[in-house]
Motif scaffolding. Structure first.
Motif: not given
Length: 262
Positions: A9, A12, A34, A38
């Motif tokens: 991942e 972010l 997510r 992340g």
């Protein structure tokens, strides 16, 4: 949840995280997933701090992820702060709680794992239903018996110290031990080797010692019998014990001097 080495991942940005948190708190499970995936690098970096604690890092990573999930659910978007500023203490706290529970009383790995699932399932249940689950509801969610839920939950509770302070006033304190009573322990006053020393106490002092140590009464029960407060009983008990200790020390010294003369 996969640790850092297995996660692909991407990192972010703060803007992306705030957007994902907002969606997650509105019930968007994909956004929540997510957001959590992340931030696995953040969890893993914190886990490294506990690498010398004798616990598998994979286990600590899973515990850290619980702290991360709680952070996502509870983060207040009205404040202009970085998510990590809020999440790091939450993750560390969750890991420290696990280490504390795991270290005070040794329990089996299966019970620890079930306890881990119970905490996770409880958080998820509260998030979806806005009230804590019953034992039976947890059992149904996890596919175990209610007895197993109770056993796993109780096994990792912090044991209470007999010296835990329950009340304090003007320097006098009342501990958990002061509230306990052993119904099976009962010894006649007249058979105690300290009889001669105890005889030097006045009647009320003798009553307190007899009730406290030979009838196993709590300080509250003694207070009710004597018509005084529990704090007064606590203060008198300490004073009497200090006096007895002084008398016993003097008596021992005299006995030793007599033996030396002989």
């Amino acid at each position: 949840m996969k640790p850092l080495e297995q996660s692909s991942e991407k990192l972010l940005s703060q803007a992306e995280m705030r957007e994902l948190i907002a969606l997650s708190q509105q019930g968007d499970q994909e956004a929540r997933k997510r957001m959590i995936e992340g931030n696995t690098r953040l969890v893993w970096s914190i886990v490294q701090r506990f690498s010398t604690r004798g616990v598998e890092l994979e286990d600590l990573f899973q515990i850290g992820c619980i702290g991360l999930m709680k952070s996502v659910d509870k983060f207040d978007l009205s404040y202009e702060v970085k998510f990590s500023t809020y999440a790091v203490p939450m993750i560390i706290g969750e890991i420290q709680r696990f280490l504390r529970d795991d270290g005070m009383v040794k329990v089996s790995r299966s019970i620890r794992e079930l306890n881990f699932k119970i905490r996770h399932a409880t958080d998820e249940f509260i998030k979806q239903n806005e009230h804590p689950p019953t034992i039976q509801e947890l059992a149904e969610v996890l596919g175990v018996t209610a007895e197993e839920i109770v056993t796993a939950s109780d096994a990792l509770r912090d044991p209470a110290s007999l010296h835990e302070q329950l009340f304090e006033s003007e320097g006098d304190s009342i501990t958990l031990m002061d509230q306990m009573k052993d119904e099976k322990s009962e010894q006649p006053f007249e058979y105690i080797p300290l009889k001669e020393v105890l005889a030097r106490l006045d009647q009320r002092e003798q009553s307190i010692i007899y009730l406290r140590y030979f009838s196993d009464c709590t300080q509250s029960e003694i207070a009710n019998r004597l018509g005084i407060s529990q704090v007064q009983v606590s203060r008198l008990e300490k004073k009497i014990l200090a006096q007895l200790k002084s008398w016993m020390a003097t008596s021992t010294k005299v006995d030793q001097e007599v033996k030396n003369d002989i």
